[in-house]
Design an enzyme around this catalytic site. Structure first.
Site: not given
Length: 559
Positions: A67, A284, A288, A389, A518-520, A522
């Protein structure tokens, strides 16, 4: 599983040993990493796709793409029978497969999982996979790894669909499983005929002047630019100029593309003062995501961004208008009040939510991630979701589409060409133009253009639907991101205790203040989002909340 199948799996997997030290996890975007370490993972996802096909007795899709990531990255993800993402229930198994240290462990995992899922290898059904890739140079070698993974399941059939946008592959899988034709030509044909239908139904008094028909599109130097070049040759009623199509030698996603434009709010490479006031859009890397923008006068780099929230709002205004026309006629027996819902995440700008609620629309929130948005939107007769986004779509229930078809047939026999029938035809055309499998920048772009023509709106009129609240995002490095637990679509902190109360106290200091953490998914960071009535206030609020995260979790750092 017979001995032939076991031997084939052991022999083929021995050619794709996992890279030492790498541990990959299947997320919303599938697996993503530097392309140099992905051969083993892509091979194993080929196996996974074949197993998924056997389990569902359906056609499954595999897309090789990363992406909006840099060109040296790549990735792979599965499209389920409906054209959507891999069922979340299978994600843990995907992780186990990708990280199995040797062929024997891999085989044992497959045997155990097949037994648990009651997957048969008796040959009564052959796995069938549609395979696509974007324009990344690494795609060709990874494609071969995926094929070998698929072919390590006896009887599996691979269809190499060539270079595609990610949404095209998802659309093809959905179409095939609905018993429809699913070539690229079929995809383009459905989009263009639906676009033309909506355009033909525009009231004459709403048609805007000829100069507004021009659209400049940033193709991110990726597959979307290439496909849009093909679309524009078949298109009438709209003049499209594609920049950064990939033919000019530009680098994929470098200083271009929807992700860059939306985050940086500056013009992509190739755009400048000669595009002042003209309607512009950006795709992008795998097409998408879609955002719009205009270049204001006397600005060398800054843009007026029209993001996914405003695309959602445009779609909602149009669909609500058509439903109001249809529901204005409640005579007879064949009438139905459709339930229209709008789905957002907490990252949606608060001004957009206020605007949508002011329209009288039902707005609900889910945790961040397309898989949550899509599932919630599917609970409505018509569900619209978009992230800021630029990723989103519109879903129509089969029940509502059946009713709409019947209503159109009824109206055509008694009042052909009436306002009621025209509204029904518009909604049916939208259901075919929009990609109901997944967010699709090409179909979304054509729908935006048709609706702007229908409304008689310039990009500036569209942009003025509401004024975004100033916002700020930060991230705080922490030792353990799992120490933060959230609820209510990630807007409320449940753990650590008292942290939410401290955040609420900070929010209360600011006009129209809003903030959440909020926690990531990754990395060991906590993401902070804040809004307030001025940029100075929102910067102060975001920094205060980031300091609270550091105080409660310790060992952190932030800008």
């Amino acid at each position: 599983m017979d001995d032939k199948q076991r031997s084939l799996l052991l022999e083929s997997s021995s050619r794709f040993p996992p890279p030492p030290g790498a541990k990959l996890s299947y997320g919303t975007a599938g697996f993503r990493a530097d392309a140099l370490i992905l051969q083993s993972t892509v091979f194993r996802v080929g196996i996974l796709a074949a197993l998924r096909s056997l389990k569902t007795q359906s056609v499954i899709g595999l897309m090789i793409t990363a992406s909006h990531n840099k060109v040296s990255d790549n990735g792979i993800k599965i499209a389920d029978p409906c054209g959507g993402m891999l069922s979340q229930d299978w994600e843990p198994f995907a992780d186990e497969l990708a990280n199995a240290p040797d062929p024997q462990t891999l085989l044992s995992l497959i045997i155990e999982f097949a037994k648990k899922e009651k997957i048969s290898f008796d040959g009564a059904f052959s796995a069938e996979i549609l395979l696509g890739r974007d324009t990344r140079p690494s795609g060709e070698s990874l494609l071969e790894a995926a094929k070998q993974g698929i072919n390590s399941i006896v009887g599996a059939v691979v269809h190499d669909m060539g270079i595609l946008t990610t949404p095209q592959l998802h659309w093809m899988v959905r179409a095939r499983n609905k018993g429809l034709k699913a070539t690229e030509a079929d995809y383009f044909g459905q989009l263009l005929s639906s676009f033309r239908c909506i355009m033909d139904l525009i009231p004459n008094e709403r048609k805007i002047n000829e100069i507004e028909d021009r659209l400049i599109v940033d193709g991110a130097n990726g597959v979307g630019g290439e496909k849009l070049e093909a679309v524009k040759k078949m298109l009438s009623g709209l003049v499209i100029e594609v920049l950064n199509s990939g033919k000019e030698g530009g680098i994929l996603n470098e200083g271009v593309g929807a992700d860059f434009v939306q985050k940086e709010k500056v013009v992509p490479h190739g755009f400048g003062s000669n595009h002042e006031g003209i309607r512009c859009a950006s795709l992008d890397g795998d097409a998408d995501r879609l955002v719009y923008f205009s270049v204001p006068s006397n600005s060398s780099s800054k843009i007026d961004l029209v993001d996914g929230d405003k695309i959602l709002s445009l779609f909602a205004v149009f669909i609500k208008e058509q439903l109001s026309i249809l529901e204005g006629d409640m005579k007879g027996n064949n009438n139905y009040k459709a339930r229209l819902g709008v789905v957002q995440t907490a990252y949606a700008n608060g001004a957009s939510t206020d605007y949508l609620k002011h329209l009288g629309l039902e707005v609900v929130f889910t945790p961040t991630g397309v898989k949550y948005l899509h599932t919630r939107a599917a609970q409505y007769d018509i569900g619209i979701y978009f992230e800021a986004n630029g990723h989103g779509t519109i879903l129509f229930s089969e029940h509502y589409l059946s009713w709409l078809e019947a209503k159109n047939n009824e109206l055509s026999s008694i009042s052909q060409g009436s306002e009621l029938q025209t509204a029904a035809l518009r909604l049916l055309a939208v259901s075919k133009l929009i990609n109901q499998a997944v967010g699709d920048a090409l179909s979304g772009l054509l729908l935006v253009e048709a609706i702007l023509q229908h409304m008689g709106w310039s990009i500036h009129r569209w942009s003025e639907l509401y004024q975004d609240l100033p916002s700020r995002q930060l991230k705080v490095k922490v030792v353990d991101r799992t120490a933060v637990v959230t609820a209510n679509a990630e807007t409320v902190v449940v753990r650590p205790p008292s942290l939410q109360e401290a955040i609420n106290a900070e929010i209360a200091k600011y006009t129209r203040g809003r903030s959440f953490i909020r926690p990531s998914g990754t990395e060991d960071v906590i993401r902070v989002y804040a809004e307030a009535s001025t940029q100075e206030e929102v910067d102060n609020l975001a920094n205060s909340v980031a300091e609270l995260v550091d105080q409660f979790l310790g060992g952190g750092s932030f800008p």
